[in-house]
Write a protein that holds these residues in place. Structure first.
Motif, PDB file in Angstrom:
ATOM      1  N   ASN A 325      -5.122  63.903  38.595  1.00  0.00           N
ATOM      2  CA  ASN A 325      -4.182  64.925  39.008  1.00  0.00           C
ATOM      3  C   ASN A 325      -3.049  64.474  39.371  1.00  0.00           C
ATOM      4  N   GLU A 365      -8.000  57.109  43.611  1.00  0.00           N
ATOM      5  CA  GLU A 365      -8.899  58.031  42.991  1.00  0.00           C
ATOM      6  C   GLU A 365     -10.428  57.427  43.015  1.00  0.00           C
ATOM      7  N   SER A 368     -11.454  58.718  46.395  1.00  0.00           N
ATOM      8  CA  SER A 368     -11.652  60.012  46.823  1.00  0.00           C
ATOM      9  C   SER A 368     -12.406  60.615  45.683  1.00  0.00           C
ATOM     10  N   ASP A 370     -11.258  62.205  43.175  1.00  0.00           N
ATOM     11  CA  ASP A 370     -10.155  63.236  42.435  1.00  0.00           C
ATOM     12  C   ASP A 370     -11.053  64.248  41.921  1.00  0.00           C
ATOM     13  N   GLU A 371     -11.598  64.971  42.514  1.00  0.00           N
ATOM     14  CA  GLU A 371     -12.202  66.283  42.266  1.00  0.00           C
ATOM     15  C   GLU A 371     -13.182  65.892  41.015  1.00  0.00           C
ATOM     16  N   ALA A 372     -13.853  64.771  41.215  1.00  0.00           N
ATOM     17  CA  ALA A 372     -14.949  64.485  40.142  1.00  0.00           C
ATOM     18  C   ALA A 372     -14.384  63.928  38.726  1.00  0.00           C
ATOM     19  N   ARG A 373     -13.069  63.825  38.877  1.00  0.00           N
ATOM     20  CA  ARG A 373     -12.377  63.022  37.644  1.00  0.00           C
ATOM     21  C   ARG A 373     -12.624  61.493  37.682  1.00  0.00           C
ATOM     22  N   ASN A 375     -15.479  58.845  38.186  1.00  0.00           N
ATOM     23  CA  ASN A 375     -17.093  58.652  38.384  1.00  0.00           C
ATOM     24  C   ASN A 375     -17.545  57.094  38.193  1.00  0.00           C
ATOM     25  N   GLU A 380     -17.953  60.267  46.445  1.00  0.00           N
ATOM     26  CA  GLU A 380     -19.418  60.508  45.894  1.00  0.00           C
ATOM     27  C   GLU A 380     -20.719  59.900  46.260  1.00  0.00           C
ATOM     28  N   ASN A 385     -15.975  63.708  52.041  1.00  0.00           N
ATOM     29  CA  ASN A 385     -14.685  63.488  51.781  1.00  0.00           C
ATOM     30  C   ASN A 385     -14.042  62.397  52.324  1.00  0.00           C
ATOM     31  N   LYS A 387     -10.528  59.524  51.961  1.00  0.00           N
ATOM     32  CA  LYS A 387      -9.371  59.619  51.459  1.00  0.00           C
ATOM     33  C   LYS A 387      -8.508  58.169  51.787  1.00  0.00           C
TER      34      LYS A 387
END
Ligand SMILES: [Zn+2]
Ligand SMILES: [Zn+2]
Length: 400
Positions: A325, A365, A368, A370-373, A375, A380, A385, A387
């Motif tokens: 992102n 990422e 974190s 990155d909002e599931a971007r 994998n 996960e 969470n 960071k």
């Protein structure tokens, strides 16, 4: 055959020996001038009654006797910059090229050589002798473009390429000069009229003394990848190639310059291993597969179970990453696959990780998600969470 065609050509046109010989230039290795002279003398001895026509050389229909003026042209070549190797090109008026083509067609001259080639060769030889420099067909230091019919000479100094590695010891400096987003470099109130987003960059810190020393006009900085602005580049350093445009001086004491640059930028950057490189080194360092080791600190404290889980899971693991992102505004969105080879946790520090992975993996990422971007990710895997709060590159390995 040669004699028949030559007699026809000379009956219709005045040609210099150079131009006559060149119409059969690809037949033998003799010089065009010598070949032209031999042909002319033979014709005169065979047709003495036409000798006054056959013997005409002045006001050559093709070249206007430019080959008699090459010494004069070369006299005016006196570059005031340093170089070892050169290449020559000539600019010939179109009407001369046209005349040459007409001749070729009319007399079916299969072995004709172009005037440009002969002029390049003749001028190249003479320039080499005069300046005591080496003629080179590629990767030459300077390209000399001669306009023989305009008495004009242009010099195109080719860039100088220097390879090295750099360490970045402070956060907050980008790798390359970053133009102000608002004014695109013109200077505005947002950038304090500097035209830049940041006062300094690794590129500028390295380049300044190089430009002084070589008196180049500009530079380009080619890094083997780049670290984020808030990431340190430690260990053995990151390979780079510095391209200096139009250098007046090509021979510089790299060891001394390395020392000076490091002294001047103490605490900010260190450069090492400087050496001269060729242009293809730029592509090479951009395309070489690399593996990197990172030191990361995260914003949670890991318990023993979590440490074990992370080390076990991230062992030769493929990571699928969509463009993060945070960089979406300047990169295309695509999914890339990079491998994490190993993650080591620390016994003493429950918030630090050492990550050994392919170059090009986005580490923040990986941590974190990155909002599931990205994998899979550490967040996960742990189901919470996480960071990254601090990141350093601690080693770059070329060649896998
Ligand atoms: Zn001629
Ligand atoms: Zn601005």
């Amino acid at each position: 055959m040669i004699l028949k065609a030559s007699k026809e050509i000379l009956t219709d046109n005045v040609l210099s020996n150079h131009c006559l010989g060149r119409q059969f230039g690809k037949i033998s290795t003799s010089t065009n001038e010598r070949r032209g002279k031999v042909i002319r003398n033979l014709l005169i001895s065979l047709f003495p009654e036409q000798s006054s026509i056959l013997n005409q050389e002045k006001s050559c229909f093709l070249c206007d006797n430019i080959f008699d003026k090459t010494d004069e042209i070369v006299k005016n070549i006196s570059p005031n910059f340093e170089f070892n190797t050169f290449h020559v090109g000539t600019k010939i008026p179109d009407e001369i090229i046209k005349k040459e083509d007409i001749l070729k067609e009319k007399y079916d001259l299969q072995y004709q050589e172009g005037i440009k080639q002969e002029l390049n060769r003749e001028l190249g030889k003479k320039i080499g002798l005069k300046l005591k420099k080496e003629f080179k067909r590629e990767k030459e230091d300077v390209t000399i473009i001669i306009h023989p019919y305009k008495s004009k000479i242009e010099y195109f100094i080719n860039p100088l390429f220097i390879y090295g590695r750099y360490n970045k010891l402070v956060r907050g400096i980008p790798q390359t000069k970053w133009l102000c987003r608002k004014c695109k470099g013109k200077g505005c109130s947002k950038c304090n009229h500097t035209g830049k987003m940041y006062d300094e960059s690794v590129q500028e810190l390295i380049t300044e003394l190089f430009l002084n020393e070589t008196r180049g006009t500009d530079s380009a900085f080619h890094g083997a990848g780049r670290e984020d602005i808030d990431v340190l580049m430690l260990g053995n350093g990151r390979p780079f190639v510095l391209e200096i445009k139009s250098p007046q001086i090509r021979h510089i004491d790299l060891k001394k310059l390395e020392h000076e640059i490091n002294n001047k930028n103490k605490g900010k950057i260190i450069i090492s291993g400087l050496c001269y490189a060729e242009k293809d080194m730029v592509e090479k360092i951009k395309n070489t597969l690399m593996r990197k080791t990172y030191f990361a600190e995260i914003d949670i404290s890991l318990n023993e179970d979590e440490k074990e889980k992370i080390e076990e899971f991230f062992s030769n693991r493929d990571i699928y990453q969509e463009t993060p992102n945070r960089v979406m505004h300047r990169r295309v969105d695509k999914t890339r696959i990079r491998k994490v080879y190993k993650v080591l946790t620390s016994k003493e520090n429950c918030s630090s990780l050492e990550i050994y992975c392919d170059g090009g993996l986005y580490i923040k990422e990986l941590i974190s998600g990155d909002e599931a971007r990205t994998n899979p990710s550490i967040a996960e895997l742990l189901g919470k969470n996480v960071k990254c709060v601090l990141l350093n590159v601690i080693s770059i390995e070329e060649k896998v």
